[in-house]
Design an enzyme around this catalytic site. Structure first.
Site, PDB file in Angstrom:
ATOM      1  N   SER A  95       0.816  -1.218   0.000  1.00  0.00           N
ATOM      2  CA  SER A  95       0.000   0.000   0.000  1.00  0.00           C
ATOM      3  C   SER A  95       0.851   1.270   0.000  1.00  0.00           C
ATOM      4  O   SER A  95       1.614   1.492  -0.928  1.00  0.00           O
ATOM      5  CB  SER A  95      -0.958  -0.045   1.190  1.00  0.00           C
ATOM      6  OG  SER A  95      -1.900   0.978   1.089  1.00  0.00           O
ATOM      7  N   ASP A 237      -2.037   6.950  -3.460  1.00  0.00           N
ATOM      8  CA  ASP A 237      -1.027   6.172  -2.744  1.00  0.00           C
ATOM      9  C   ASP A 237      -0.504   5.054  -3.657  1.00  0.00           C
ATOM     10  O   ASP A 237      -0.921   4.929  -4.809  1.00  0.00           O
ATOM     11  CB  ASP A 237      -1.569   5.642  -1.402  1.00  0.00           C
ATOM     12  CG  ASP A 237      -2.345   4.351  -1.519  1.00  0.00           C
ATOM     13  OD1 ASP A 237      -2.915   4.096  -2.596  1.00  0.00           O
ATOM     14  OD2 ASP A 237      -2.396   3.584  -0.537  1.00  0.00           O
ATOM     15  N   ASP A 239      -0.798   1.854  -4.087  1.00  0.00           N
ATOM     16  CA  ASP A 239      -1.626   0.828  -4.740  1.00  0.00           C
ATOM     17  C   ASP A 239      -2.982   1.375  -5.189  1.00  0.00           C
ATOM     18  O   ASP A 239      -3.863   0.608  -5.588  1.00  0.00           O
ATOM     19  CB  ASP A 239      -1.784  -0.418  -3.862  1.00  0.00           C
ATOM     20  CG  ASP A 239      -2.591  -0.183  -2.600  1.00  0.00           C
ATOM     21  OD1 ASP A 239      -2.573   0.948  -2.081  1.00  0.00           O
ATOM     22  OD2 ASP A 239      -3.245  -1.125  -2.129  1.00  0.00           O
ATOM     23  N   ASP A 241      -5.651   2.821  -3.798  1.00  0.00           N
ATOM     24  CA  ASP A 241      -6.954   2.804  -3.125  1.00  0.00           C
ATOM     25  C   ASP A 241      -7.223   4.112  -2.392  1.00  0.00           C
ATOM     26  O   ASP A 241      -8.362   4.553  -2.287  1.00  0.00           O
ATOM     27  CB  ASP A 241      -7.128   1.586  -2.193  1.00  0.00           C
ATOM     28  CG  ASP A 241      -6.041   1.461  -1.159  1.00  0.00           C
ATOM     29  OD1 ASP A 241      -5.075   2.236  -1.182  1.00  0.00           O
ATOM     30  OD2 ASP A 241      -6.152   0.544  -0.312  1.00  0.00           O
TER      31      ASP A 241
HETATM   32 MG    MG Z   1      -3.293   1.724  -0.241  1.00  0.00          MG
END
Ligand code: MG
Length: 454
Positions: A95, A237, A239, A241
């Site tokens: 993440s 960010d 990844d 999300d």
């Molecule tokens: Mg994330």
């Protein structure tokens, strides 16, 4: 039994805490429990190809077929799991963590991260040495798939694309060298926006501004907005999300203010619905939501808790204060692209700037700090805090949240990993936030020292 899952997946420094052996054990256990057809995706980290290979092998070894989507944002893989009817999925990602980290997010067949009881079953299986491998002629197969286009179209189809195309909007995107590069510029372009990008090359060392967008490291995005006259900025960010939004003046907007704006517009069309958010979000959400005939459902802190609460109760909108809106009609998970599309839709339909729309939302100041407390005293300290304060309301859903007559509040939460309390405060004036933090840190210090000497 060892606890492997944190608030969102299994994570650690690659090859130190998070080893290929651990990744294989978690993946084999997840595949064994979730079913035969498993989707697999990864972010752009340096170690993600290595972990992709061990995860794929581990899944094959327990008889799963693997559908490898390659580099893909987490929410896009989650969408694929649900829309293609896979039994589950594994996303190789850490993440927003620094580049040396990696980890796994395990996705259930409904597209949301697995609920806690399944995390516990995976943890139990890992601690017993993992599931038995299948016989040589039962090993699964790998198929490589490329479906990002379908995801982009799906996001676009969930907003009023005509209205957005007609509004002549432009967006500045700080992609943070993450995998949102693969989808966010396309979604914005498909919605007829002029698109300006920054840090668009996927790079596992995150040389641009790091993998976590914060108001402090988005100076480049602010400059890009100023230089291009963009209607909105979005920082993603690693990844894809989570996202932090900036208005056309380069002012960063906290997640709970975007959530209250999205909730307000959503409730105009869906009166009476329930908005889900953790106790760390602003109390002002309740004010906005009740004005439009809705309700707030407060949860413990953690995005998976919010998503699972939405799924279990059929609620359609949720979000977190650190920048993640969950839009149930698409998928009840945090999705930076969907958040961007929803905000563009609101700007287009209302025909006004983001700064004006945000100015309609209550203006509150927030602060955060931490203070030491030995692990064995945490529970007792919380009890004393809850009993000892004179306040309008004391909520013990997650830690202790104390709300005062003037609407200001303080939240104490014990860290799950360190001997500290995290302390959050919110108030209508900046000076009051500081006062609240100082007073309550002093209070917890007093309680801890009394308990320690008792
Ligand atoms: Mg994330």
């Amino acid at each position: 039994m060892m606890r492997l899952f944190g608030s969102n997946g299994v994570r650690g420094v690659a090859n130190e805490e998070f080893t290929p052996q651990l990744a294989a054990a978690v993946a084999a256990s997840a595949g064994h429990l979730l079913g035969r057809e498993m989707a697999l995706g990864r972010d752009g980290r340096t170690t993600s190809p290595m972990f992709r290979d061990v995860v794929a092998s581990a899944l094959l070894s327990v008889g799963c077929n693997v559908y490898d989507f390659g580099e893909i944002p987490t929410p896009a893989l989650q969408y694929m799991v649900k829309s293609k009817g896979f039994d589950g999925g594994i996303m190789v990602t850490a993440s927003h963590n620094p580049p040396e980290f990696n980890g796994l997010k395990v996705i259930y067949g409904d597209g949301v991260e697995v609920p806690r009881f399944l995390e516990e079953r995976i943890e139990a299986l890992v601690s017993q040495g993992g599931p038995e491998p299948v016989a040589w002629n039962q090993v699964g197969r790998v198929t490589h798939l490329e479906f990002l286009e379908e995801y982009v179209e799906a996001v676009v189809s969930h907003v009023d694309a005509e209205a957005i195309r007609g509004a002549g909007l432009s967006v500045a995107l700080d992609l943070g060298n993450g995998v949102a590069s693969l989808t966010a510029p396309k979604v914005a372009a498909r919605l007829g926006c002029r698109v300006y990008t920054l840090n668009e090359d996927i790079d596992g060392e995150f040389p641009g501004r790091g993998s976590e967008p914060t108001p402090e490291n988005l100076g480049g995005l602010r400059a890009l907005i100023k230089a291009t006259g963009a209607s909105m900025g979005v920082g993603f960010d690693g990844d894809g999300d989570r996202s932090i939004v900036m208005d056309e003046k380069g002012e960063a907007v906290w997640g709970d203010r975007t959530l209250s704006l999205v909730a307000q517009e959503y409730l105009k069309e869906h009166p009476g619905e329930t908005i889900v958010t953790p106790v760390s979000s602003s109390n002002s959400l309740e004010e906005v939501v009740s004005r439009y005939g809705g309700k707030v459902y407060w949860t413990r802190v953690g995005s998976v808790v919010v998503s699972r609460t939405m799924v279990d109760n059929g609620f359609n909108l949720g979000g977190e204060e650190n920048g993640g809106i969950m839009y149930g009609p698409f998928l009840p998970v945090r999705d930076g692209c969907m958040t961007m599309a929803l905000l563009l839709e609101i700007m287009a339909r209302r025909g006004t700037s983001l700064s004006r729309l945000i100015a309609e939302q209550p203006r509150l100041y927030k602060g955060k700090t931490k203070t030491p407390c030995p692990n064995h005293l945490k529970e007792k300290a919380l009890e004393r805090l809850a009993q000892g304060v004179k306040a309008a309301q004391v909520n013990t859903l997650d830690g202790v949240k104390i709300t005062y007559e003037d609407g200001s509040w303080v939240l104490f939460r014990p860290s799950g990993t360190e001997p500290i309390f995290r302390v959050y405060a919110e108030a209508a004036q900046r000076s009051r936030v500081k006062e609240l933090l100082d007073q309550h840190v002093a209070l917890i210090e007093k309680v801890v020292s009394e308990l320690a000497s008792a």
